[in-house]
Scaffold this motif. Structure first.
Motif, mmCIF file in Angstrom:
data_model
loop_
_atom_site.group_PDB
_atom_site.id
_atom_site.type_symbol
_atom_site.label_atom_id
_atom_site.label_comp_id
_atom_site.label_asym_id
_atom_site.label_seq_id
_atom_site.Cartn_x
_atom_site.Cartn_y
_atom_site.Cartn_z
ATOM 1 N N PHE A 184 0.830 -1.198 0.000
ATOM 2 C CA PHE A 184 0.000 0.000 0.000
ATOM 3 C C PHE A 184 0.865 1.249 0.000
ATOM 4 O O PHE A 184 1.928 1.301 0.607
ATOM 5 N N THR A 185 0.389 2.259 -0.706
ATOM 6 C CA THR A 185 1.109 3.529 -0.791
ATOM 7 C C THR A 185 0.267 4.631 -0.139
ATOM 8 O O THR A 185 -0.881 4.410 0.260
ATOM 9 N N ALA A 186 0.858 5.795 -0.041
ATOM 10 C CA ALA A 186 0.148 6.911 0.596
ATOM 11 C C ALA A 186 -1.087 7.301 -0.205
ATOM 12 O O ALA A 186 -2.104 7.722 0.354
ATOM 13 N N GLN A 187 -1.005 7.166 -1.520
ATOM 14 C CA GLN A 187 -2.140 7.493 -2.375
ATOM 15 C C GLN A 187 -2.788 6.216 -2.895
ATOM 16 O O GLN A 187 -2.126 5.201 -3.091
ATOM 17 N N ASN A 188 -4.104 6.285 -3.095
ATOM 18 C CA ASN A 188 -4.807 5.135 -3.655
ATOM 19 C C ASN A 188 -4.262 4.798 -5.046
ATOM 20 O O ASN A 188 -3.955 5.687 -5.833
ATOM 21 N N PHE A 238 -5.829 -12.979 -8.102
ATOM 22 C CA PHE A 238 -6.990 -12.141 -8.359
ATOM 23 C C PHE A 238 -8.081 -12.443 -7.337
ATOM 24 O O PHE A 238 -8.174 -13.559 -6.808
ATOM 25 N N GLU A 239 -8.906 -11.447 -7.103
ATOM 26 C CA GLU A 239 -10.080 -11.604 -6.249
ATOM 27 C C GLU A 239 -11.270 -10.922 -6.915
ATOM 28 O O GLU A 239 -11.087 -10.022 -7.742
ATOM 29 N N PRO A 240 -12.487 -11.336 -6.554
ATOM 30 C CA PRO A 240 -13.669 -10.694 -7.150
ATOM 31 C C PRO A 240 -13.969 -9.313 -6.584
ATOM 32 O O PRO A 240 -14.881 -8.638 -7.064
ATOM 33 N N THR A 241 -13.224 -8.884 -5.553
ATOM 34 C CA THR A 241 -13.413 -7.543 -4.987
ATOM 35 C C THR A 241 -12.087 -6.787 -5.043
ATOM 36 O O THR A 241 -10.998 -7.387 -4.979
ATOM 37 N N VAL A 242 -12.184 -5.471 -5.136
ATOM 38 C CA VAL A 242 -10.992 -4.638 -5.272
ATOM 39 C C VAL A 242 -10.224 -4.589 -3.952
ATOM 40 O O VAL A 242 -10.822 -4.588 -2.872
ATOM 41 N N SER A 243 -8.892 -4.586 -4.021
ATOM 42 C CA SER A 243 -8.056 -4.527 -2.827
ATOM 43 C C SER A 243 -8.180 -3.159 -2.155
ATOM 44 O O SER A 243 -8.544 -2.158 -2.795
ATOM 45 N N ASP A 244 -7.863 -3.126 -0.865
ATOM 46 C CA ASP A 244 -7.875 -1.855 -0.137
ATOM 47 C C ASP A 244 -6.890 -0.874 -0.754
ATOM 48 O O ASP A 244 -5.833 -1.270 -1.275
#
Length: 267
Positions: free
Chosen positions: A109-113, A162-168
């Motif tokens: 994860f980074t500071a920005q989405n 892969f997942e069916p939902t978007v990662s945080d």
């Protein structure tokens, strides 16, 4: 010179997608351990599985070994265009999952989405028909933001998560190119790909078609066959030897890929 069997990637990816495992993977062959669900789906053992369920038992799913050789002493299933089990897998893939919407799993994860680029990916079979026949699996993808197109997409994504939902801390980008426009571009790209292939098989098919037609016409002119027989036989000759290529779509989906991964593919 050894050539890569073009059906290996599809078969391996198919089984891995449905929870089966590869327990032996060598250049000459590979072995798949089926799940109970996949055994019941493709192995044609309805009586066995009905009995297992009645007895409230788990059952013993089978293993399948695929080989690159048609030598019977090598054992296993010879993997080629006409393999009956291969066509069973094609039909199962069509029935179980024609479309999908999946998101690349992002762990860092980074500071920005992080923006996720939309890719339309389609798996298809090219059916080459003529004097000789073959089926070629083809996987193509197009980036719906800037239109970059690539072949061999299944090889690129087969080891990704892969997942069916978007990662945080990520968000899907809105496509710029419509799905209908993207698919038309794919068709043109595949047509270009086919045009660049060796077309010697087309010349051989047309030559054989001409020879068979001339022979049939000579029989008709000498009154060895009547008009009805001539017409039916001419139609059969056309069906056997007239060359054509047909594309059959197996499945497809929207895959949201990180811009970093997309850039790696493109460059």
């Amino acid at each position: 010179m050894n050539t890569v069997n073009p059906y290996k990637t599809f078969v391996k990816q198919f089984f891995l997608s449905y929870g089966c495992s590869i327990i032996d993977d060598l250049p000459s062959h590979f072995t798949i351990q089926l799940t109970s669900e996949m055994d019941e789906e493709i192995m044609n053992r309805p009586f066995y599985w009905h009995y297992m369920k009645k007895m409230n038992r788990e059952g013993d799913p089978m293993r399948l070994t695929f080989t690159d050789t048609d030598q019977k002493q090598a054992g296993g299933i010879y993997l080629h265009a006409g393999t009956p089990k291969l066509h069973t897998l094609y039909n199962t893939a069509i029935k179980k999952g024609r479309t999908a919407r999946l998101y690349e799993v992002i762990h860092e994860f980074t500071a920005q989405n992080r923006a996720m680029s939309p890719w339309l990916i389609v798996n298809a079979l090219l059916h080459y028909r003529g004097k000789q026949t073959k089926d070629e699996p083809i996987s193509i993808g197009i980036n719906l933001i800037h239109g970059t197109m690539m072949l061999g997409m299944m090889e690129k994504i087969q080891h990704m998560d892969f997942e069916p939902t978007v990662s945080d801390y990520t968000f899907p980008m809105t496509p710029v190119i419509s799905l209908s426009n993207a698919y038309k571009r794919m068709e043109r790209h595949i047509e270009t790909y086919i045009a660049q292939q060796d077309n010697q098989w087309i010349k051989e098919s047309l030559l054989h078609l001409k020879q068979e037609t001339q022979l049939l016409e000579s029989f008709y002119e000498s009154e060895d066959i009547d008009l009805d027989s001539f017409t039916k036989e001419r139609e059969q000759i056309d069906n056997r030897y007239k060359p054509y290529i047909e594309m059959e779509v197996i499945n497809g989906g929207m895959f949201y890929i990180s811009q970093e991964t997309s850039a790696t593919w493109i460059h």
